[in-house]
Design an enzyme around this catalytic site. Structure first.
Site, PDB file in Angstrom:
ATOM      1  N   ASP A 126       0.857  -1.197   0.000  1.00  0.00           N
ATOM      2  CA  ASP A 126       0.000   0.000   0.000  1.00  0.00           C
ATOM      3  C   ASP A 126       0.888   1.240   0.000  1.00  0.00           C
ATOM      4  OD1 ASP A 126      -1.951   1.921   0.330  1.00  0.00           O
ATOM      5  OD2 ASP A 126      -2.997   0.860   1.931  1.00  0.00           O
ATOM      6  N   ARG A 128      -0.223   4.362  -0.605  1.00  0.00           N
ATOM      7  CA  ARG A 128      -1.046   5.573  -0.603  1.00  0.00           C
ATOM      8  C   ARG A 128      -0.602   6.590   0.435  1.00  0.00           C
ATOM      9  NH1 ARG A 128      -6.833   2.871  -0.401  1.00  0.00           N
ATOM     10  NH2 ARG A 128      -5.638   1.388   0.830  1.00  0.00           N
TER      11      ARG A 128
HETATM   12  N1  LIG Z   1      -2.473  -2.958  -6.203  1.00  0.00           N
HETATM   13  C1  LIG Z   1      -3.749  -3.313  -6.192  1.00  0.00           C
HETATM   14  N2  LIG Z   1      -4.669  -2.368  -5.965  1.00  0.00           N
HETATM   15  C2  LIG Z   1      -5.962  -2.742  -5.943  1.00  0.00           C
HETATM   16  C3  LIG Z   1      -6.384  -4.063  -6.164  1.00  0.00           C
HETATM   17  N3  LIG Z   1      -7.737  -4.097  -6.089  1.00  0.00           N
HETATM   18  C4  LIG Z   1      -8.134  -2.835  -5.818  1.00  0.00           C
HETATM   19  N4  LIG Z   1      -7.075  -2.016  -5.723  1.00  0.00           N
HETATM   20  C5  LIG Z   1      -7.001  -0.595  -5.406  1.00  0.00           C
HETATM   21  O1  LIG Z   1      -7.206  -0.489  -4.031  1.00  0.00           O
HETATM   22  C6  LIG Z   1      -7.653   0.823  -3.715  1.00  0.00           C
HETATM   23  C7  LIG Z   1      -8.778   0.670  -2.690  1.00  0.00           C
HETATM   24  O2  LIG Z   1      -8.202   0.136  -1.560  1.00  0.00           O
HETATM   25  P1  LIG Z   1      -8.852  -0.994  -0.703  1.00  0.00           P
HETATM   26  O3  LIG Z   1      -7.716  -1.750  -0.069  1.00  0.00           O
HETATM   27  O4  LIG Z   1      -9.835  -1.796  -1.538  1.00  0.00           O
HETATM   28  O5  LIG Z   1      -9.705  -0.288   0.379  1.00  0.00           O
HETATM   29  P2  LIG Z   1      -9.296   0.855   1.387  1.00  0.00           P
HETATM   30  O6  LIG Z   1      -9.446   2.162   0.685  1.00  0.00           O
HETATM   31  O7  LIG Z   1      -7.953   0.598   1.995  1.00  0.00           O
HETATM   32  O8  LIG Z   1     -10.345   0.650   2.541  1.00  0.00           O
HETATM   33  P3  LIG Z   1     -11.892   0.992   2.554  1.00  0.00           P
HETATM   34  O9  LIG Z   1     -11.981   2.402   3.045  1.00  0.00           O
HETATM   35  O10 LIG Z   1     -12.495   0.033   3.498  1.00  0.00           O
HETATM   36  O11 LIG Z   1     -12.393   0.838   1.139  1.00  0.00           O
HETATM   37  C8  LIG Z   1      -8.036   1.467  -5.031  1.00  0.00           C
HETATM   38  O12 LIG Z   1      -7.017   2.406  -5.376  1.00  0.00           O
HETATM   39  C9  LIG Z   1      -8.032   0.307  -6.016  1.00  0.00           C
HETATM   40  O13 LIG Z   1      -7.655   0.698  -7.310  1.00  0.00           O
HETATM   41  C10 LIG Z   1      -5.388  -5.048  -6.408  1.00  0.00           C
HETATM   42  O14 LIG Z   1      -5.640  -6.240  -6.574  1.00  0.00           O
HETATM   43  N5  LIG Z   1      -4.089  -4.619  -6.408  1.00  0.00           N
END
Ligand SMILES: Nc1nc2c(ncn2[C@@H]2O[C@H](COP(=O)(O)OP(=O)(O)OP(=O)(O)O)[C@@H](O)[C@H]2O)c(=O)[nH]1
Length: 196
Positions: A126, A128
């Site tokens: 992650d 971000r």
């Molecule tokens: N690298 C990667 N990114 C993904 C994948 N599936 C979804 N994403 C990305 O994950 C991000 C969303 O993150 P999530 O981990 O689903 O959720 P979160 O934002 O951490 O948590 P919530 O607030 O509960 O939704 C978005 O930027 C998506 O594009 C994947 O398989 N691999």
């Protein structure tokens, strides 16, 4: 982070007319938006969703993740409350970008989970950054958030950036056979809480 407010306008949606606010991060060449409904600068904690871009889930109805249903549910809940904010952050694929996410999907097709796939591509699970949210909140006069998320690490990150998250509201929606393993990995390896 050098984030600058650019402009606000109106965005009619099927759930009501939101205000749309544009921000530019020239350092990273990213453009982010916040949708708000109602008066978010006064009147106590604001119902909020900090949503990271997922083109495949948000716009193309992908069932590999839960992003699209979460986005829709968040907007619906803000509309039902009549007040709230959706922070739409352009950090696709947990920060690795769209094409690398497709590469990660290919690795997941071959058996890797979502964390292992990122690692095989040389990325942390992650990447971000939520620092822009503080600038956005300050600009919009938001002082406290009731955050819709299953991710406690997101709550911690926002708190570390000086945002007062007074409550975490689960956003459990969009489970299907195609994303069952993905959601299980998020719970097992990324600390997501799938409570109601
Ligand atoms: N690298 C990667 N990114 C993904 C994948 N599936 C979804 N994403 C990305 O994950 C991000 C969303 O993150 P999530 O981990 O689903 O959720 P979160 O934002 O951490 O948590 P919530 O607030 O509960 O939704 C978005 O930027 C998506 O594009 C994947 O398989 N691999």
């Amino acid at each position: 982070m050098s984030l600058r407010f650019v402009e606000s306008s109106k965005l009619p949606t099927q759930w009501g007319i939101f205000d749309i606010h544009g921000f530019e991060d020239s350092e990273n060449q990213k453009e982010h938006i916040v949708l708000t409904l109602g008066d978010v600068s006064t009147g106590g904690p604001v119902l909020g969703r900090v949503h990271s871009e997922c083109l495949t889930g948000d716009a193309l109805f992908s069932m590999r993740c839960d992003c699209g249903p979460q986005l829709q549910a968040a907007l619906q809940q803000i509309a039902a409350e009549g007040r709230g904010a959706l922070f739409y952050l352009r950090q696709e694929g947990r920060g690795i970008g769209l094409l690398n996410k497709i590469r990660a999907y290919k690795l997941q097709d071959g058996g890797a989970d979502t964390v292992e796939a990122n690692e095989k591509l040389g990325f942390h699970a992650d990447l971000r950054d939520y620092s822009m949210c503080k600038v956005m909140c300050d600009h919009l006069g938001i002082t406290q958030l009731k955050l819709m998320t299953n991710n406690p690490r997101k709550v911690n990150a926002l708190t570390e950036h000086g945002i007062d998250v007074v409550e975490r509201l689960p956003l459990r929606i969009g489970e299907n056979p195609h994303n069952a393993r993905y959601l299980a990995t998020k719970a097992g390896k990324l600390g997501h809480l799938f409570d109601h």
